[in-house]
Design an enzyme around this catalytic site. Structure first.
Site, short mmCIF file in Angstrom:
data_model
loop_
_atom_site.label_atom_id
_atom_site.label_comp_id
_atom_site.label_asym_id
_atom_site.label_seq_id
_atom_site.Cartn_x
_atom_site.Cartn_y
_atom_site.Cartn_z
N GLY A 94 0.15 -3.41 15.41
CA GLY A 94 1.55 -3.00 15.58
C GLY A 94 1.64 -1.59 16.14
CB ALA A 95 3.00 1.52 14.68
CG ASP A 100 -12.56 15.87 -5.73
OD1 ASP A 100 -13.55 16.60 -5.93
OD2 ASP A 100 -11.41 16.30 -5.61
CE LYS A 120 -6.73 6.76 4.66
NZ LYS A 120 -5.30 6.50 4.39
N GLY A 174 -1.17 -0.08 18.09
CA GLY A 174 -1.58 -0.71 19.35
C GLY A 174 -2.35 -2.02 19.28
CE LYS A 184 -2.00 1.69 3.75
NZ LYS A 184 -1.75 3.15 3.72
#
Ligand code: BMP
Length: 228
Positions: free
Chosen positions: A182-183, A81, A78, A185, A46
């Site tokens: 992971g980062a 529009d 993301k 939590g 990604k």
């Protein structure tokens, strides 16, 4: 004639081959350095907006061309529009070689349909951060909007496991990819446990002293959860 497989089929095949449920999130230019050594362990990559802007479309094209048989590439723009601009975004992203794009659903079905015309779309129906109450309190509406556009691929947050559970119940054939382990939590494997197909993992791998060792550790945990 070339047979184009859909994103669910491709990710399943790659996942079985690699025994992996990891989609690697790359957001910074320096994180690209790890790609050659970790690509064989991940099902998808990604690419975040800052990375894409910083390296530019031509460099991205070359990277995707290099690895297109090894993993799927998802543009995390993301997109959110009006239909005409979303369509322009989709054409641009497709032209770079991406297999899929992540889009916000709140803009409505017509905006999503404009993307679907050109490539696979993952619709964001929940977000992983603390402040995500507006999106996370409208999950059912966002699922509906996505379904009207014919979308069955979703991004849903590992940090809010009830959203994943609910989404899986509402759309049994969904392809669900989940950030937040992971980062941020949530434990590795926890999103898989509640119904996600893949876990999106960035910093735990990209900032690890030894990214390959870290991935192997994560794969072990994921496989323990799947086979439990
Ligand atoms: P990390 O594992 O480093 O937290 O990365 C998670 C990735 O998933 C980041 O690229 C982030 O932009 C993305 N993401 C997220 O964390 N939460 C969401 O709700 C949606 C996302 O796309």
């Amino acid at each position: 004639m070339m047979i184009v497989k859909d994103i669910k089929e491709r990710t399943n095949e790659l996942s079985n081959l690699k025994k992996s449920k990891i989609i690697l999130a790359l957001d910074k230019v320096e994180s690209l350095n790890i790609l050659p050594s970790v690509i064989k362990y991940v099902v998808g990559v990604k690419i975040g907006l800052p990375l894409l802007i910083n390296i530019g479309a031509e460099n991205m094209k070359n990277i995707i061309m290099n690895y297109k048989n090894d993993a799927i590439f998802i543009a995390d723009l993301k997109a959110s529009d009006i239909p005409e601009t979303n369509e322009n975004i989709a054409k641009t992203i497709k032209n770079i070689g991406f297999d899929a794009i992540i889009a916000h659903a709140f803009v409505g079905s017509e905006s999503l349909k404009a993307l679907v015309k050109h490539l696979s779309v993952f619709s964001l129906v929940g977000m992983s951060h603390k402040d995500s109450y507006l999106i996370n309190s409208n999950v059912d509406t966002l699922i509906k909007i996505s379904q009207i556009a014919g979308i069955t691929n979703f991004v849903a947050p590992a940090t809010y496991p009830d959203i994943i559970k609910h989404l899986r119940k509402e759309v049994s054939n969904a392809l669900i990819i989940s950030p937040g382990v992971g980062a941020q939590g949530a434990p590795f494997g926890s999103a898989l446990k509640v119904g996600a197909n893949f876990e999106i993992i960035g910093r735990s791998i990209t900032t690890a002293l030894n990214p390959v060792e870290e991935i192997q550790k994560i794969l072990k945990l994921q496989n323990q959860i799947i086979s439990a």
